[in-house]
Design a protein around this motif. Structure first.
Motif, mmCIF file in Angstrom:
data_model
loop_
_atom_site.group_PDB
_atom_site.id
_atom_site.type_symbol
_atom_site.label_atom_id
_atom_site.label_comp_id
_atom_site.label_asym_id
_atom_site.label_seq_id
_atom_site.Cartn_x
_atom_site.Cartn_y
_atom_site.Cartn_z
ATOM 1 N N ARG A 163 35.167 18.187 31.945
ATOM 2 C CA ARG A 163 34.901 19.230 32.929
ATOM 3 C C ARG A 163 36.260 19.674 33.468
ATOM 4 N NH1 ARG A 163 30.351 20.081 36.046
ATOM 5 N NH2 ARG A 163 29.258 19.617 34.100
ATOM 6 N N SER A 164 36.420 20.956 33.739
ATOM 7 C CA SER A 164 37.720 21.453 34.184
ATOM 8 C C SER A 164 37.569 22.334 35.418
ATOM 9 C CB SER A 164 38.418 22.219 33.056
ATOM 10 O OG SER A 164 37.567 23.209 32.509
ATOM 11 N N TYR A 165 38.555 22.199 36.320
ATOM 12 C CA TYR A 165 38.546 22.950 37.575
ATOM 13 C C TYR A 165 39.909 23.584 37.791
ATOM 14 C CZ TYR A 165 34.414 20.078 38.515
ATOM 15 O OH TYR A 165 33.199 19.456 38.434
ATOM 16 N N ILE A 166 39.892 24.795 38.364
ATOM 17 C CA ILE A 166 41.137 25.451 38.733
ATOM 18 C C ILE A 166 41.072 25.739 40.230
ATOM 19 C CG2 ILE A 166 40.287 27.793 38.160
ATOM 20 C CD1 ILE A 166 43.180 28.395 37.182
ATOM 21 N N PHE A 167 42.095 25.351 40.956
ATOM 22 C CA PHE A 167 42.097 25.505 42.406
ATOM 23 C C PHE A 167 42.742 26.841 42.775
ATOM 24 C CE2 PHE A 167 41.191 21.136 41.794
ATOM 25 C CZ PHE A 167 40.444 20.755 42.902
ATOM 26 N N TYR A 168 41.974 27.636 43.534
ATOM 27 C CA TYR A 168 42.368 29.024 43.813
ATOM 28 C C TYR A 168 42.217 29.294 45.308
ATOM 29 C CZ TYR A 168 42.607 34.120 43.063
ATOM 30 O OH TYR A 168 42.957 35.447 43.068
ATOM 31 N N GLU A 169 43.297 29.805 45.911
ATOM 32 C CA GLU A 169 43.302 29.979 47.367
ATOM 33 C C GLU A 169 42.492 31.185 47.840
ATOM 34 O OE1 GLU A 169 46.842 32.350 45.875
ATOM 35 O OE2 GLU A 169 45.815 30.475 45.387
ATOM 36 N N LYS A 170 42.046 32.041 46.924
ATOM 37 C CA LYS A 170 41.349 33.264 47.335
ATOM 38 C C LYS A 170 39.846 33.230 47.077
ATOM 39 C CE LYS A 170 45.413 36.215 46.895
ATOM 40 N NZ LYS A 170 45.999 37.428 46.266
ATOM 41 N N SER A 198 47.326 34.753 39.188
ATOM 42 C CA SER A 198 46.889 36.144 39.311
ATOM 43 C C SER A 198 45.377 36.195 39.140
ATOM 44 C CB SER A 198 47.558 37.003 38.239
ATOM 45 O OG SER A 198 47.071 36.650 36.947
ATOM 46 N N PRO A 199 44.723 37.260 39.653
ATOM 47 C CA PRO A 199 43.273 37.391 39.445
ATOM 48 C C PRO A 199 42.902 37.405 37.960
ATOM 49 C CG PRO A 199 44.014 38.898 41.149
ATOM 50 C CD PRO A 199 45.247 38.308 40.530
ATOM 51 N N GLN A 200 43.773 37.979 37.132
ATOM 52 C CA GLN A 200 43.505 38.024 35.695
ATOM 53 C C GLN A 200 43.494 36.617 35.093
ATOM 54 O OE1 GLN A 200 45.818 39.896 37.281
ATOM 55 N NE2 GLN A 200 44.803 41.904 37.178
ATOM 56 N N GLU A 201 44.384 35.745 35.562
ATOM 57 C CA GLU A 201 44.426 34.369 35.051
ATOM 58 C C GLU A 201 43.183 33.595 35.478
ATOM 59 O OE1 GLU A 201 49.229 33.534 34.676
ATOM 60 O OE2 GLU A 201 48.266 33.408 36.645
ATOM 61 N N ILE A 202 42.724 33.824 36.701
ATOM 62 C CA ILE A 202 41.493 33.168 37.143
ATOM 63 C C ILE A 202 40.320 33.626 36.278
ATOM 64 C CG2 ILE A 202 39.848 32.912 39.034
ATOM 65 C CD1 ILE A 202 42.433 31.341 39.432
ATOM 66 N N SER A 203 40.256 34.920 35.991
ATOM 67 C CA SER A 203 39.192 35.447 35.129
ATOM 68 C C SER A 203 39.274 34.851 33.738
ATOM 69 C CB SER A 203 39.276 36.973 35.059
ATOM 70 O OG SER A 203 39.066 37.556 36.329
ATOM 71 N N GLU A 204 40.495 34.722 33.214
ATOM 72 C CA GLU A 204 40.700 34.137 31.888
ATOM 73 C C GLU A 204 40.226 32.684 31.877
ATOM 74 O OE1 GLU A 204 44.346 33.204 28.708
ATOM 75 O OE2 GLU A 204 44.778 34.191 30.625
ATOM 76 N N GLU A 206 37.988 31.237 33.923
ATOM 77 C CA GLU A 206 36.531 31.177 34.065
ATOM 78 C C GLU A 206 35.832 31.561 32.771
ATOM 79 O OE1 GLU A 206 35.685 31.868 38.783
ATOM 80 O OE2 GLU A 206 36.118 33.659 37.577
ATOM 81 N N ALA A 207 36.438 32.471 32.013
ATOM 82 C CA ALA A 207 35.849 32.893 30.742
ATOM 83 C C ALA A 207 35.847 31.770 29.709
ATOM 84 C CB ALA A 207 36.600 34.106 30.191
ATOM 85 N N THR A 208 36.715 30.776 29.904
ATOM 86 C CA THR A 208 36.759 29.639 28.972
ATOM 87 C C THR A 208 36.010 28.423 29.507
ATOM 88 O OG1 THR A 208 38.891 28.889 29.872
ATOM 89 C CG2 THR A 208 38.963 30.393 27.989
ATOM 90 N N GLY A 209 35.259 28.619 30.587
ATOM 91 C CA GLY A 209 34.431 27.526 31.108
ATOM 92 C C GLY A 209 35.032 26.732 32.242
ATOM 93 N N VAL A 210 36.184 27.149 32.768
ATOM 94 C CA VAL A 210 36.817 26.453 33.889
ATOM 95 C C VAL A 210 36.175 26.930 35.190
ATOM 96 C CG1 VAL A 210 38.988 26.002 35.098
ATOM 97 C CG2 VAL A 210 38.978 26.276 32.607
ATOM 98 N N THR A 211 35.892 26.008 36.087
ATOM 99 C CA THR A 211 35.281 26.339 37.377
ATOM 100 C C THR A 211 36.356 26.520 38.434
ATOM 101 O OG1 THR A 211 33.302 25.056 36.845
ATOM 102 C CG2 THR A 211 33.686 25.566 39.166
ATOM 103 N N ALA A 212 36.331 27.673 39.128
ATOM 104 C CA ALA A 212 37.279 27.911 40.211
ATOM 105 C C ALA A 212 36.781 27.235 41.480
ATOM 106 C CB ALA A 212 37.453 29.409 40.445
ATOM 107 N N LEU A 213 37.672 26.492 42.131
ATOM 108 C CA LEU A 213 37.332 25.775 43.363
ATOM 109 C C LEU A 213 38.185 26.294 44.517
ATOM 110 C CD1 LEU A 213 37.032 22.052 42.187
ATOM 111 C CD2 LEU A 213 35.179 23.686 42.582
ATOM 112 N N TYR A 214 37.575 26.313 45.680
ATOM 113 C CA TYR A 214 38.233 26.798 46.897
ATOM 114 C C TYR A 214 38.345 25.645 47.884
ATOM 115 C CZ TYR A 214 38.867 29.751 51.087
ATOM 116 O OH TYR A 214 39.342 30.345 52.241
#
Length: 243
Positions: A163-170, A198-204, A206-214
């Protein structure tokens, strides 16, 4: 008892011979002499008590006296994917993430990183070894060579039981809403550099199955966010005990 990391504990008739940096560290830094006891551990998780039988200037000979059953680390491995950051901040992340139990650290560069390569890989490995020794871990996390953000996502996408997560401040979802299936063996936590994502990197991602966390309204420095993410994941899914 002093602890010493050895890349591979290879014995002959119950003896192990150490030279070079390890011998220097034992005799000149730790000031160990014949008859002193040392605990040895290696990259495979082997742990031995050993007694110094000969403390020479260029070689130290130790007799292995007791092998311990390796202490298991958490059943879910946590891999820190860290955007490259400046100066000694990366040293700090490697040291503290090792103490907190990560199994691997993958540096990466993205559009907002200030550099895309490093010559500090050997230094980071030494820091990880020392941090593992100090925190009494039985393994040393692997420090990978830096990769691009896109290559990182491709690598993670191909991993099974993870499982993968990306931490995003926005924005993103909350960590406490996440439920980890029993078959998950590895968690990837992705934290950006000083400039974040960047927003584009977050979209990229998420498109590969990574969950963005706040993590909330506070904007954390990269090195702080890295340790916060590891500690939260250890608390939720790893071996951190709260009582």
């Amino acid at each position: 008892m002093h602890r010493l990391y050895v890349e591979e504990i290879t014995e002959t008739d119950g003896l192990i011979r150490l030279s070079g940096q390890n011998a220097h560290y034992l005799t000149n830094v730790l000031r160990q002499r014949e008859g002193d006891n040392v605990l040895l551990f290696d990259s495979s998780g082997q742990v031995f008590d050993a007694t110094i039988t000969d403390a020479g200037a260029k070689e130290v000979v130790l007799k292995l006296t007791l092998q311990y059953r390796p202490k298991e680390e958490q059943s879910v491995a946590i891999v820190l994917c860290q955007g490259l950051i400046k100066g000694t901040k990366m040293d700090y992340v490697v040291e503290k993430a090792t103490e907190c139990g990560v199994s691997e650290i993958i540096p990466f560069y993205s559009t907002r990183c200030q550099f895309t390569e490093t010559r500090k890989l050997a230094r980071w490995n030494k820091i990880a070894i020392e941090a593992s020794r100090q925190s009494q871990r039985v393994t040393v996390p692997v420090i990978k060579a830096p990769v691009s953000f896109s290559d990182l996502l491709s690598m993670i996408k191909n991993q099974t039981d993870s499982r993968s997560y990306i931490f995003y401040e926005k924005g993103g979802t909350s960590l406490k809403s996440q439920v980890l299936p029993d078959d998950i063996k590895t968690i990837y936590t992705i934290v950006g550099s000083e400039g974040g994502f960047s927003p584009q990197e977050i979209s990229e991602a998420e498109a590969t199955g990574v969950t963005a966390l706040y993590l909330g309204s506070r904007v954390l420095r990269s090195e702080t966010a890295s340790l916060a993410s590891v500690l939260l994941l250890q608390f939720m899914f790893g071996d951190m005990v709260y009582s």
